[in-house]
Design a protein around this motif. Structure first.
Motif, PDB file in Angstrom:
ATOM      1  N   SER A 107       0.768  -1.246   0.050  1.00  0.00           N
ATOM      2  CA  SER A 107       0.012  -0.059   0.052  1.00  0.00           C
ATOM      3  C   SER A 107       0.740   1.381  -0.061  1.00  0.00           C
ATOM      4  CB  SER A 107      -0.811  -0.008   1.091  1.00  0.00           C
ATOM      5  OG  SER A 107      -0.151   0.161   2.396  1.00  0.00           O
ATOM      6  N   VAL A 108       0.099   2.285  -0.141  1.00  0.00           N
ATOM      7  CA  VAL A 108       0.847   3.507  -0.292  1.00  0.00           C
ATOM      8  C   VAL A 108       1.535   3.851   1.302  1.00  0.00           C
ATOM      9  CG1 VAL A 108       0.463   6.101  -0.046  1.00  0.00           C
ATOM     10  CG2 VAL A 108      -0.604   4.774  -1.864  1.00  0.00           C
ATOM     11  N   GLY A 109       0.775   3.465   2.403  1.00  0.00           N
ATOM     12  CA  GLY A 109       1.302   3.703   3.781  1.00  0.00           C
ATOM     13  C   GLY A 109       2.585   2.794   3.966  1.00  0.00           C
ATOM     14  N   ASP A 110       2.500   1.514   3.157  1.00  0.00           N
ATOM     15  CA  ASP A 110       3.631   0.479   3.278  1.00  0.00           C
ATOM     16  C   ASP A 110       5.074   1.570   2.688  1.00  0.00           C
ATOM     17  OD1 ASP A 110       2.236  -1.294   4.496  1.00  0.00           O
ATOM     18  OD2 ASP A 110       2.026  -2.422   2.437  1.00  0.00           O
ATOM     19  N   LEU A 111       4.680   1.865   1.511  1.00  0.00           N
ATOM     20  CA  LEU A 111       5.847   2.750   0.803  1.00  0.00           C
ATOM     21  C   LEU A 111       6.116   4.170   1.623  1.00  0.00           C
ATOM     22  CD1 LEU A 111       7.504   3.242  -1.618  1.00  0.00           C
ATOM     23  CD2 LEU A 111       5.580   4.543  -2.801  1.00  0.00           C
ATOM     24  N   VAL A 112       5.450   4.851   2.394  1.00  0.00           N
ATOM     25  CA  VAL A 112       5.540   5.795   3.172  1.00  0.00           C
ATOM     26  C   VAL A 112       6.555   5.237   4.391  1.00  0.00           C
ATOM     27  CG1 VAL A 112       4.773   7.505   5.037  1.00  0.00           C
ATOM     28  CG2 VAL A 112       3.596   7.215   2.804  1.00  0.00           C
ATOM     29  N   ALA A 113       6.240   4.217   5.004  1.00  0.00           N
ATOM     30  CA  ALA A 113       7.027   3.721   6.173  1.00  0.00           C
ATOM     31  C   ALA A 113       8.461   3.550   5.579  1.00  0.00           C
ATOM     32  CB  ALA A 113       6.329   2.459   6.712  1.00  0.00           C
ATOM     33  N   TYR A 114       8.519   2.602   4.345  1.00  0.00           N
ATOM     34  CA  TYR A 114       9.792   2.523   3.869  1.00  0.00           C
ATOM     35  C   TYR A 114      10.752   3.673   3.638  1.00  0.00           C
ATOM     36  CZ  TYR A 114      13.076   1.361  -0.100  1.00  0.00           C
ATOM     37  OH  TYR A 114      14.276   1.377  -0.773  1.00  0.00           O
TER      38      TYR A 114
END
Lengths: 83, 147
Positions: free
Chosen positions: A28-35
């Protein structure tokens, strides 16, 4: 995948655009933000507070639970202030 | 008929309004809204950044929505980018229709969507200090009434 950054996010990251190979497990977009936040330096600062960020996947506004795994272009920017 | 332009150059409000009515007998109303840079609190200039491609797509989708909601004969939207000083024109929304109600309502609808959905960002300059403008809740409230 192309990542694009605008306004103060671009300034903190230090670039307006980059190409990345999406690491396994990022859905998800959220996963990408965390990465991105974990990449340190300007990224940690730019992505510190997800509530201040907005995202677009392939030039459409999306929420952070939207999928990114098949996206060509993901953009991050602050809430818009045109007009 | 709709025209969407994102450009650093200034625009001519009268010329754009005339184009919406010229050579047609079905236009009874042309409404134009022009946004200017307000020079409040010592503002030296604004610099506008946008997301090329998405900005045009986003505006076009709201123009299509306006055309479905009101009987419009034309829409012209011009938004400037780059560095603009107080008093400068920033944005033009011009709508035309057979009657004024549709033209007024569509112009307001399009402006509310431009402010809250089109990917533009403004950086303020006051002397040597530069600050990105934060989005306003009142703009979000304004767009909500159209849903």
């Amino acid at each position: 995948m192309t990542l694009l950054y605008f306004a103060w996010i671009r300034q903190k990251v230090g670039r307006s655009e980059e190409q990345i190979d999406l690491p396994a497990g990022i859905v998800s977009v959220g996963d990408l933000v965390a990465y991105l936040k974990s990449r340190g330096d300007g990224y940690a600062d730019a992505f510190a507070d997800p509530a201040r960020l907005r995202a677009a996947v392939d030039q459409e506004h999306v929420s952070f639970d939207a999928p990114v795994d098949s996206a060509d272009e993901v953009a991050f920017f602050p809430p818009v202030t045109g007009g | 008929m709709s025209t969407i332009r994102i450009q650093p150059e200034d625009f001519d409000v009268g010329a754009e309004a005339n184009l919406l009515a010229r050579g047609r007998g079905d236009v009874g109303a042309v409404v134009t809204f022009t946004g200017h840079v307000r020079g409040e609190a010592g503002l030296t200039a604004l610099t506008l950044e946008h997301y090329p491609g998405m900005t045009e797509r986003e505006i076009a989708s709201h123009v299509r929505e306006a055309e479905q909601r009101w009987p419009l004969t034309g829409v012209t939207i011009v938004h400037r980018i780059g560095r603009l000083e107080p008093g400068a024109r920033i944005v033009l929304v011009a709508t035309s229709s057979g009657h004024r109600q549709a033209a007024f309502a569509a112009a307001e609808f399009l402006m509310d969507y431009l402010k809250t959905r089109a990917p533009f960002w403004k950086e303020e300059e006051r002397g040597d200090a530069k600050t990105w403008i934060a989005a306003k809740d009142t703009d979000e409230d304004a767009v909500r009434r159209w849903r």
